[in-house]
Write an enzyme that holds these catalytic residues in place. Sequence first.
Site, PDB file in Angstrom:
ATOM      1  N   LYS A  10      17.074 -83.243  22.085  1.00 43.46           N
ATOM      2  CA  LYS A  10      17.766 -83.374  23.370  1.00 43.46           C
ATOM      3  C   LYS A  10      16.851 -84.059  24.399  1.00 43.46           C
ATOM      4  O   LYS A  10      15.633 -84.192  24.175  1.00 43.46           O
ATOM      5  CB  LYS A  10      18.188 -81.985  23.848  1.00 43.46           C
ATOM      6  CG  LYS A  10      19.203 -81.282  22.915  1.00 43.46           C
ATOM      7  CD  LYS A  10      19.559 -79.901  23.467  1.00 43.46           C
ATOM      8  CE  LYS A  10      20.600 -79.189  22.646  1.00 43.46           C
ATOM      9  NZ  LYS A  10      20.971 -77.868  23.237  1.00 43.46           N
ATOM     10  N   TYR A  50      30.418 -81.161  22.879  1.00 44.44           N
ATOM     11  CA  TYR A  50      30.440 -79.782  23.396  1.00 44.44           C
ATOM     12  C   TYR A  50      31.846 -79.326  23.788  1.00 44.44           C
ATOM     13  O   TYR A  50      32.010 -78.514  24.680  1.00 44.44           O
ATOM     14  CB  TYR A  50      29.487 -79.661  24.580  1.00 44.44           C
ATOM     15  CG  TYR A  50      28.033 -79.510  24.163  1.00 44.44           C
ATOM     16  CD1 TYR A  50      27.653 -78.580  23.184  1.00 44.44           C
ATOM     17  CD2 TYR A  50      27.034 -80.277  24.741  1.00 44.44           C
ATOM     18  CE1 TYR A  50      26.328 -78.444  22.798  1.00 44.44           C
ATOM     19  CE2 TYR A  50      25.698 -80.136  24.358  1.00 44.44           C
ATOM     20  CZ  TYR A  50      25.357 -79.213  23.386  1.00 44.44           C
ATOM     21  OH  TYR A  50      24.043 -79.057  22.999  1.00 44.44           O
ATOM     22  N   ASN A 121      16.830 -76.227  25.456  1.00 46.51           N
ATOM     23  CA  ASN A 121      16.208 -75.711  24.233  1.00 46.51           C
ATOM     24  C   ASN A 121      15.839 -76.802  23.221  1.00 46.51           C
ATOM     25  O   ASN A 121      15.745 -76.552  22.023  1.00 46.51           O
ATOM     26  CB  ASN A 121      17.101 -74.634  23.603  1.00 46.51           C
ATOM     27  CG  ASN A 121      18.531 -75.096  23.432  1.00 46.51           C
ATOM     28  OD1 ASN A 121      18.831 -76.277  23.586  1.00 46.51           O
ATOM     29  ND2 ASN A 121      19.408 -74.171  23.123  1.00 46.51           N
ATOM     30  N   HIS A 124      19.251 -79.621  19.043  1.00 45.96           N
ATOM     31  CA  HIS A 124      20.553 -79.155  18.582  1.00 45.96           C
ATOM     32  C   HIS A 124      20.571 -79.243  17.069  1.00 45.96           C
ATOM     33  O   HIS A 124      20.048 -80.199  16.498  1.00 45.96           O
ATOM     34  CB  HIS A 124      21.687 -80.028  19.143  1.00 45.96           C
ATOM     35  CG  HIS A 124      22.997 -79.789  18.433  1.00 45.96           C
ATOM     36  ND1 HIS A 124      23.832 -78.767  18.779  1.00 45.96           N
ATOM     37  CD2 HIS A 124      23.555 -80.402  17.348  1.00 45.96           C
ATOM     38  CE1 HIS A 124      24.878 -78.761  17.948  1.00 45.96           C
ATOM     39  NE2 HIS A 124      24.737 -79.747  17.082  1.00 45.96           N
ATOM     40  N   GLU A 135      30.345 -83.133  13.608  1.00 42.65           N
ATOM     41  CA  GLU A 135      29.281 -83.709  14.435  1.00 42.65           C
ATOM     42  C   GLU A 135      28.686 -84.985  13.820  1.00 42.65           C
ATOM     43  O   GLU A 135      28.429 -85.947  14.533  1.00 42.65           O
ATOM     44  CB  GLU A 135      28.183 -82.664  14.637  1.00 42.65           C
ATOM     45  CG  GLU A 135      28.658 -81.495  15.491  1.00 42.65           C
ATOM     46  CD  GLU A 135      27.615 -80.404  15.654  1.00 42.65           C
ATOM     47  OE1 GLU A 135      27.848 -79.507  16.479  1.00 42.65           O
ATOM     48  OE2 GLU A 135      26.571 -80.431  14.955  1.00 42.65           O
TER      49      GLU A 135
HETATM   50  N1  UDP Z   1      23.826 -72.885  26.344  1.00 43.74           N
HETATM   51  C1  UDP Z   1      23.398 -72.438  27.576  1.00 43.74           C
HETATM   52  N2  UDP Z   1      23.611 -71.139  27.916  1.00 43.74           N
HETATM   53  C2  UDP Z   1      24.231 -70.261  27.083  1.00 43.74           C
HETATM   54  C3  UDP Z   1      24.673 -70.725  25.834  1.00 43.74           C
HETATM   55  C4  UDP Z   1      24.446 -72.036  25.488  1.00 43.74           C
HETATM   56  O1  UDP Z   1      22.815 -73.210  28.338  1.00 43.74           O
HETATM   57  O2  UDP Z   1      24.410 -69.086  27.454  1.00 43.74           O
HETATM   58  C5  UDP Z   1      23.604 -74.300  25.986  1.00 43.74           C
HETATM   59  C6  UDP Z   1      22.336 -74.490  25.122  1.00 43.74           C
HETATM   60  O3  UDP Z   1      21.712 -75.713  25.462  1.00 43.74           O
HETATM   61  C7  UDP Z   1      22.939 -74.525  23.735  1.00 43.74           C
HETATM   62  C8  UDP Z   1      24.254 -75.271  23.971  1.00 43.74           C
HETATM   63  O4  UDP Z   1      24.696 -74.792  25.228  1.00 43.74           O
HETATM   64  O5  UDP Z   1      22.079 -75.167  22.817  1.00 43.74           O
HETATM   65  C9  UDP Z   1      25.317 -75.041  22.918  1.00 43.74           C
HETATM   66  O6  UDP Z   1      25.549 -73.667  22.800  1.00 43.74           O
HETATM   67  P1  UDP Z   1      25.750 -72.965  21.380  1.00 43.74           P
HETATM   68  O7  UDP Z   1      26.274 -71.593  21.634  1.00 43.74           O
HETATM   69  O8  UDP Z   1      26.542 -73.859  20.481  1.00 43.74           O
HETATM   70  O9  UDP Z   1      24.241 -72.817  20.846  1.00 43.74           O
HETATM   71  P2  UDP Z   1      23.425 -73.598  19.722  1.00 43.74           P
HETATM   72  O10 UDP Z   1      24.373 -73.863  18.566  1.00 43.74           O
HETATM   73  O11 UDP Z   1      22.911 -74.871  20.332  1.00 43.74           O
HETATM   74  O12 UDP Z   1      22.317 -72.663  19.329  1.00 43.74           O
HETATM   75 MG    MG Z   2      26.299 -74.605  18.502  1.00 42.50          MG
END
Ligand code: UDP
Ligand code: MG
Length: 166
Positions: A10, A50, A121, A124, A135
Site C-alpha cells: 500500500k 474495497y 497496515n 493487502h 481481486e
Molecule cells: N481497516 C481499517 N479499520 C478497520 C478495519 C479495516 O482501517 O477497523 C482498513 C485496513 O487498512 C484494512 C482494510 O481496511 O487492511 C480492509 O479491511 P479488511 O477487514 O478487509 O482487512 P484485511 O483483509 O486487509 O486484513
Molecule cells: Mg480483506
Amino acid sequence: MKEQTLILIKPDGLKKSLTGNVLTRLSETKLDIVAAKIVKVSRKLAETHYRHMKKKPFYEELIRYIMGEYHKRKVMAMVYWGDGAISKVREICGSTDPEEADAVSIRGAYGRITTKGVYENVIHASTNREEAEREIKLWFEPDEIIVDAYPTKIAETARHKKRVWI
Ligand code: UDP
Ligand code: MG
C-alpha cells in the site's frame, strides 16, 4: 493445492521505502511471484477493490489511503502462486489491526493507526480463493501474469481506444 493470491504494498509501504523488506519477508513463503507492477490507483479501482467496506465509517478515508492521498500515489501489485499461498501470505502479513498483529509480522512491525482511525497496515493480501480471484482479475490482465491463473478467452477489442507509444 496450488493457488494464487493478490498482494498490494500500500502507499504507506512505498512512502516508507518498505518494498525491499516486504519482499524479503514474503520470500520466506517460498512461493512464486508470477506478476508485479506499480499502479496509480484510480478512485474507481479503489472503490471496486474495497466495495465490501462501503458501509464502514472510515470508508472514505480508506479510499483516499489506498489511492495514495496521504503518502505516494502508487501501489505495488503482485500475484504470488504456490501451495497454500493465501494462508502463507496472510500469516506473514499479520492481523488487520497493526496493534493486535504479531510484532514480527509485516503489519505488526511497520503498521500504524492514524488519528482518524484508519489502519495504515502496509500490505493487502487476499483472504480466500473467491476474494483472490475477484481481486487478481480486477488488478491484472491475463497477459500480465506468467501462469494461467484462471480460464481466459479471446475477445475482440480492436474498437476500443488505447494509449500507445509514439
Ligand atoms: N481497516 C481499517 N479499520 C478497520 C478495519 C479495516 O482501517 O477497523 C482498513 C485496513 O487498512 C484494512 C482494510 O481496511 O487492511 C480492509 O479491511 P479488511 O477487514 O478487509 O482487512 P484485511 O483483509 O486487509 O486484513
Ligand atoms: Mg480483506
